[in-house]
Design a protein around this motif. Structure first.
Motif, PDB file in Angstrom:
ATOM      1  N   GLY A  37       0.784  -1.226   0.000  1.00 34.10           N
ATOM      2  CA  GLY A  37       0.000   0.000   0.000  1.00 34.10           C
ATOM      3  C   GLY A  37       0.813   1.272   0.000  1.00 34.10           C
ATOM      4  N   THR A  38       2.139   1.160   0.143  1.00 32.39           N
ATOM      5  CA  THR A  38       2.996   2.350   0.105  1.00 32.39           C
ATOM      6  C   THR A  38       3.375   2.652  -1.346  1.00 32.39           C
ATOM      7  OG1 THR A  38       5.102   1.147   0.278  1.00 32.39           O
ATOM      8  CG2 THR A  38       3.942   1.642   2.327  1.00 32.39           C
ATOM      9  N   SER A  39       4.116   3.740  -1.542  1.00 33.48           N
ATOM     10  CA  SER A  39       4.539   4.110  -2.896  1.00 33.48           C
ATOM     11  C   SER A  39       5.563   3.138  -3.461  1.00 33.48           C
ATOM     12  CB  SER A  39       5.113   5.530  -2.895  1.00 33.48           C
ATOM     13  OG  SER A  39       6.186   5.647  -1.967  1.00 33.48           O
ATOM     14  N   ALA A  40       6.079   2.210  -2.621  1.00 36.89           N
ATOM     15  CA  ALA A  40       7.011   1.190  -3.101  1.00 36.89           C
ATOM     16  C   ALA A  40       6.284  -0.042  -3.611  1.00 36.89           C
ATOM     17  CB  ALA A  40       7.977   0.788  -1.979  1.00 36.89           C
ATOM     18  N   ASP A  41       4.983  -0.117  -3.373  1.00 38.66           N
ATOM     19  CA  ASP A  41       4.175  -1.254  -3.805  1.00 38.66           C
ATOM     20  C   ASP A  41       3.755  -1.048  -5.261  1.00 38.66           C
ATOM     21  OD1 ASP A  41       2.388  -3.289  -4.202  1.00 38.66           O
ATOM     22  OD2 ASP A  41       1.125  -2.821  -2.476  1.00 38.66           O
ATOM     23  N   PRO A  42       4.149  -1.956  -6.165  1.00 40.04           N
ATOM     24  CA  PRO A  42       3.795  -1.758  -7.586  1.00 40.04           C
ATOM     25  C   PRO A  42       2.291  -1.714  -7.834  1.00 40.04           C
ATOM     26  CG  PRO A  42       4.720  -3.951  -7.200  1.00 40.04           C
ATOM     27  CD  PRO A  42       4.959  -3.165  -5.963  1.00 40.04           C
ATOM     28  N   PRO A  48      -2.498  -3.744 -13.311  1.00 36.88           N
ATOM     29  CA  PRO A  48      -2.287  -5.194 -13.213  1.00 36.88           C
ATOM     30  C   PRO A  48      -1.548  -5.762 -14.430  1.00 36.88           C
ATOM     31  CG  PRO A  48      -4.489  -4.637 -12.456  1.00 36.88           C
ATOM     32  CD  PRO A  48      -3.898  -3.376 -13.020  1.00 36.88           C
ATOM     33  N   ARG A  49      -1.850  -5.243 -15.615  1.00 41.56           N
ATOM     34  CA  ARG A  49      -1.182  -5.735 -16.825  1.00 41.56           C
ATOM     35  C   ARG A  49       0.298  -5.345 -16.820  1.00 41.56           C
ATOM     36  NH1 ARG A  49      -1.398  -7.535 -21.897  1.00 41.56           N
ATOM     37  NH2 ARG A  49      -0.158  -6.492 -23.494  1.00 41.56           N
ATOM     38  N   GLU A  50       0.606  -4.097 -16.415  1.00 44.15           N
ATOM     39  CA  GLU A  50       2.003  -3.653 -16.360  1.00 44.15           C
ATOM     40  C   GLU A  50       2.803  -4.476 -15.347  1.00 44.15           C
ATOM     41  OE1 GLU A  50       1.586   1.113 -17.490  1.00 44.15           O
ATOM     42  OE2 GLU A  50       1.371   0.441 -15.418  1.00 44.15           O
ATOM     43  N   TRP A  51       2.193  -4.790 -14.217  1.00 46.13           N
ATOM     44  CA  TRP A  51       2.874  -5.590 -13.198  1.00 46.13           C
ATOM     45  C   TRP A  51       3.137  -7.004 -13.722  1.00 46.13           C
ATOM     46  CZ3 TRP A  51       0.915  -6.851  -7.557  1.00 46.13           C
ATOM     47  CH2 TRP A  51       1.998  -7.306  -6.806  1.00 46.13           C
ATOM     48  N   GLN A 379       9.303   5.304 -10.004  1.00 40.29           N
ATOM     49  CA  GLN A 379       8.110   4.585 -10.448  1.00 40.29           C
ATOM     50  C   GLN A 379       8.010   4.583 -11.968  1.00 40.29           C
ATOM     51  OE1 GLN A 379       5.083   6.732  -8.317  1.00 40.29           O
ATOM     52  NE2 GLN A 379       5.159   5.362  -6.540  1.00 40.29           N
ATOM     53  N   GLU A 380       8.337   5.710 -12.596  1.00 36.83           N
ATOM     54  CA  GLU A 380       8.285   5.789 -14.055  1.00 36.83           C
ATOM     55  C   GLU A 380       9.399   4.955 -14.690  1.00 36.83           C
ATOM     56  OE1 GLU A 380       6.661   6.452 -17.574  1.00 36.83           O
ATOM     57  OE2 GLU A 380       5.802   7.078 -15.655  1.00 36.83           O
ATOM     58  N   LEU A 381      10.572   4.915 -14.046  1.00 40.62           N
ATOM     59  CA  LEU A 381      11.652   4.052 -14.528  1.00 40.62           C
ATOM     60  C   LEU A 381      11.213   2.596 -14.534  1.00 40.62           C
ATOM     61  CD1 LEU A 381      14.740   5.613 -12.695  1.00 40.62           C
ATOM     62  CD2 LEU A 381      14.443   5.466 -15.169  1.00 40.62           C
ATOM     63  N   THR A 382      10.489   2.196 -13.505  1.00 46.49           N
ATOM     64  CA  THR A 382       9.974   0.823 -13.423  1.00 46.49           C
ATOM     65  C   THR A 382       8.987   0.545 -14.542  1.00 46.49           C
ATOM     66  OG1 THR A 382      10.201   0.879 -11.020  1.00 46.49           O
ATOM     67  CG2 THR A 382       8.780  -0.825 -11.939  1.00 46.49           C
ATOM     68  N   ARG A 383       8.079   1.476 -14.755  1.00 48.16           N
ATOM     69  CA  ARG A 383       7.049   1.305 -15.779  1.00 48.16           C
ATOM     70  C   ARG A 383       7.664   1.260 -17.181  1.00 48.16           C
ATOM     71  NH1 ARG A 383       4.424   5.254 -14.373  1.00 48.16           N
ATOM     72  NH2 ARG A 383       2.810   4.222 -13.127  1.00 48.16           N
ATOM     73  N   ALA A 384       8.593   2.148 -17.454  1.00 47.78           N
ATOM     74  CA  ALA A 384       9.170   2.235 -18.801  1.00 47.78           C
ATOM     75  C   ALA A 384      10.030   1.021 -19.134  1.00 47.78           C
ATOM     76  CB  ALA A 384      10.000   3.511 -18.928  1.00 47.78           C
TER      77      ALA A 384
END
Length: 416
Positions: A37-42, A48-51, A379-384
């Motif tokens: 539930g924190t900002s570290a939680d994907p 759900p699809r990105e994860w 977070q954006e680095l993770t997504r990209a």
């Protein structure tokens, strides 16, 4: 010969099964309960699809990494046991009487054969990144980079191997020490010319076109007492959708570089945090410490390689078709041992790198005072890049030169 090859392939097969079991069935990549539930939680910043895609892509990418390195070792073993290295040396001697040219011919055959066998794995990695939307290169551009990479490595190998075997033949007992001494100015020289000679072979570099942003970055650099005049951007969007920025080079050739994908996908305050992070590397002289660390590791590696090569040749020289260490056909054994030692040292190297990256994160926060921008940037680095937020332990120690995204965001959330 058959027994050696069979045992080598069998061990590699067992290793492959272990890696598949570890990555796909054993490793736990879930987020610890205390960070749910924190900002570290994907789940809070990825769909759900990105994860799902990040987990799938990371698993396959990690699998290719762990398969590729021992696959190289297997290739070198087969080349030695089948006597191919001896044949390459004979062909080189039949081509010319000049020792330097023999090295050129021998390395062409060896490099070409190794490239033929490793290219399929490189292509699989390319196709995987392409299917998951990370790589944007066309096949022709990817192949062009592979060809450039082959010739750059080939030219460097000709220089290094020519000097190395001249030293081995002239100073059989102390060649490793003299090779190490010569490696110091060579490494410094390569680090110095890389930004202006080697990197432009692969991409186009130019001063940051957004002058308003450049002014803010240079103001940040002045605040950090960095005598910077330009920030460079590189056109990586034609190759990838991932984000990155880095510091490269030393002395007057040192550069702070931003990928154009980073400029397109990150907000201004997020970019300023990334730049402050890279400035932290400059201020804390991490590049110089990195060069010094590699120089020390090369000394240890060359000494160990000398001892191991002589012992292996004495015990299994007939099986490997090597009479003594002075012969050029012993090069695959040298490369095999260097690769083994490098892989063994990678947990230590990565741990030091993670420490430096953490220090740069802390420096960037102290400079920008903006933890929200830092968190959203990660977070954006993770997504990209479809990166795992909490990768398996073995992946972390052998692959990660940066703290994990989980560690970086948790640090930012608890920073005071």
């Amino acid at each position: 010969m058959r027994k050696t090859i069979s045992w080598s392939i069998g061990i590699y097969f067992i290793y492959v099964l272990f890696i598949i079991w570890y990555l796909f069935y054993f490793a736990d990549t879930s987020i610890p309960k205390e960070f749910k539930g924190t900002s570290a939680d994907p789940e809070t910043f990825l769909t759900p699809r990105e994860w799902m895609l990040s987990e799938q892509y990371s698993q396959m990418k990690n699998l290719l990494f762990f398969l590729a390195i021992p696959y190289d070792w297997l290739i070198y073993i087969v080349i030695l046991v089948l006597g191919l290295s001896r044949k390459f040396q004979d062909w080189a001697k039949a081509t010319t009487k000049w020792s330097a040219l023999q090295t050129v011919v021998y390395l062409f055959w060896l490099s070409s054969l190794v490239t033929v066998f490793t290219l399929p794995l490189s292509f699989i990695a390319y196709r995987l990144a392409k299917e998951y939307g990370i790589n944007t290169q066309t096949f022709s551009h990817w192949l062009k980079d592979e060809i450039i990479n082959f010739w750059v490595n080939y030219v460097l190998m000709v220089i290094i191997v020519s000097v190395l075997y001249w030293l081995i033949r002239k100073f059989e007992k102390r060649w490793w020490l003299y090779a190490w001494l010569l490696s110091i100015p060579f490494i410094v020289f390569l680090t110095f010319i890389q930004p202006v000679v080697i990197d432009p072979l692969y991409n186009d570099f130019y001063p940051l076109r957004d002058k308003e942003l450049e002014t803010k970055i240079l103001a940040l650099a002045e605040q950090a007492n960095i005598p910077a005049e330009h920030v460079f951007e590189v056109n990586m969007s034609e190759k990838t959708n991932a984000l990155n920025a880095y510091v490269t080079g030393i002395g007057p050739n040192s550069r702070i570089v931003l990928w154009d994908t980073t400029l397109e996908r990150l907000q201004e305050d997020e970019i300023l945090f990334i730049m402050a992070h890279e400035m932290g590397h400059y201020v804390m002289k991490h590049i110089y410490w990195g060069v010094a660390g590699y120089v020390l590791l090369i000394l240890i590696g060359l000494y160990a390689t000398n001892k191991l090569m002589k012992w292996i040749i004495q015990r299994w020289g007939a099986c490997l078709h090597i009479k003594n260490i002075k012969e050029l056909n012993s090069l695959p054994l040298f490369l095999l041992l260097i690769s083994l030692l490098s892989f063994s040292a990678s947990p230590l190297v990565n741990a030091v790198s993670r420490y430096e990256e953490h220090a740069a994160d802390q420096y960037a926060i102290e400079l920008t005072k903006n933890t929200e921008a830092a968190v959203s940037a990660f977070q954006e680095l993770t997504r990209a890049g479809l990166s795992q937020v909490n990768p398996p332990y073995l992946v972390k120690i052998f692959r990660y030169g940066h703290p994990t995204i989980l560690e970086r965001i948790v640090f930012l959330n608890t920073y005071e």
